[in-house]
Design a protein around this motif. Structure first.
Motif, short mmCIF file in Angstrom:
data_model
loop_
_atom_site.label_atom_id
_atom_site.label_comp_id
_atom_site.label_asym_id
_atom_site.label_seq_id
_atom_site.Cartn_x
_atom_site.Cartn_y
_atom_site.Cartn_z
N PHE A 183 37.39 4.05 23.34
CA PHE A 183 36.82 4.98 23.67
C PHE A 183 35.65 4.70 24.53
CE2 PHE A 183 39.31 7.61 20.90
CZ PHE A 183 39.40 8.89 21.69
N ILE A 184 34.74 3.84 24.36
CA ILE A 184 33.57 3.50 25.07
C ILE A 184 33.78 3.12 26.41
CG2 ILE A 184 31.25 2.50 25.09
CD1 ILE A 184 31.41 2.90 22.03
N HIS A 240 35.49 6.06 33.44
CA HIS A 240 35.60 7.24 34.04
C HIS A 240 34.19 7.88 34.58
CE1 HIS A 240 39.90 8.85 33.41
NE2 HIS A 240 39.86 7.83 32.48
N ARG A 241 33.24 7.22 33.70
CA ARG A 241 32.02 7.70 34.68
C ARG A 241 31.45 7.22 35.66
NH1 ARG A 241 27.76 10.63 32.34
NH2 ARG A 241 25.86 9.89 32.95
N LYS A 276 36.61 3.33 28.02
CA LYS A 276 37.27 4.34 28.75
C LYS A 276 36.17 5.60 29.42
CE LYS A 276 41.40 7.10 28.20
NZ LYS A 276 42.33 7.57 27.25
N ALA A 277 35.17 5.79 28.52
CA ALA A 277 34.15 6.65 29.03
C ALA A 277 33.48 5.96 30.10
CB ALA A 277 33.26 6.91 27.81
N HIS A 278 33.13 4.74 30.05
CA HIS A 278 32.31 3.98 30.98
C HIS A 278 33.32 4.02 32.26
CE1 HIS A 278 31.08 0.18 33.20
NE2 HIS A 278 30.09 0.88 32.98
N THR A 313 27.44 -3.33 31.29
CA THR A 313 27.78 -2.37 30.03
C THR A 313 29.20 -3.10 29.59
OG1 THR A 313 26.97 -0.66 30.92
CG2 THR A 313 28.43 -0.18 29.31
#
Lengths: 132, 89
Positions: free
Chosen positions: A87-88, A94-95, A90-92, A33
């Protein structure tokens, strides 16, 4: 003059198509990713920018009117593409924080977005009180 | 010449849209789906502008601008939802 402007607009359009295709192909082909994030945010944005430039030149050279909408769209896209990429990512991060699949930062520190979260956990009004 | 270049660009962005659609359906995680949706919005903006060139009309720029705005806001909202479980706290 007409031939030259036709050549310029055509080259821009072909470059736009190639960049857009490469961006979306990278979205399919790259291995994970974090690397996949590179392809759409850079190549596709460049492709759309090239399309907008071609459109602006086309309306200027062949229709005889200068339209500013393209410039607005280009500015908006170039401004928002890094924000959405950030943002994407960061989301990855944290996920998949607990699994060891995240890339190495290259430094002894962890990713900065986790440090922010750790700071938020501390109580706010403890500057004068001694640490337990 | 511009006609051929337009057809080429239309084909490229159409194939790119198909790639994105495949990535939306077959993705390893939800983050990849959000990324593919964002790319899809950008490719659709490009197709709007190409259609505007091919019909010599400037009406489609407003649609492209609206698409850019809603695409940005929706991507940020998706990411916020994945991050925090809520969009507006």
């Amino acid at each position: 003059m007409s031939l030259l402007s036709e050549i310029i607009v055509s080259v821009l359009l072909v470059a736009a198509g190639v960049f857009g295709l490469v961006g979306s192909f990278g979205l399919l082909k790259l291995p994970d990713t974090m690397t996949r994030l590179h392809a759409p945010t850079k190549a596709t944005t460049l492709g759309v920018g090239s399309t907008l430039l071609a459109s602006m030149l086309y309306f200027l050279l062949f229709q005889g009117r200068l339209s500013w909408h393209e410039l607005m769209i280009t500015m908006f896209l170039l401004l928002t593409a890094p924000i959405t990429a950030n943002f994407i990512a960061k989301a990855h991060l944290h996920r998949f924080r607990d699994q060891e699949t995240l890339p190495d930062t290259g430094t002894p520190d962890d990713w900065a977005t986790f440090e922010d979260e750790a700071k938020e956990m501390e109580p706010v009004m403890t500057r004068d009180t001694p640490r337990r | 010449m511009i006609q051929y270049a337009l057809i080429f660009a239309f084909a490229c962005f159409g194939i790119a849209l198909l790639f994105n659609l495949y990535r939306i359906f077959r993705a390893p995680g939800v983050v990849d789906r959000v990324l593919a949706l964002d790319t899809m919005v950008i490719n659709i903006i490009a197709i709007f502008i190409l259609y505007g060139i091919s019909t010599h009309s400037g009406v489609y720029f407003e649609a492209a601008l609206l698409f850019a705005m809603t695409g940005f806001v929706s991507t940020v909202a998706y990411c916020k939802f994945i991050l925090r479980g809520d969009i507006i706290e």
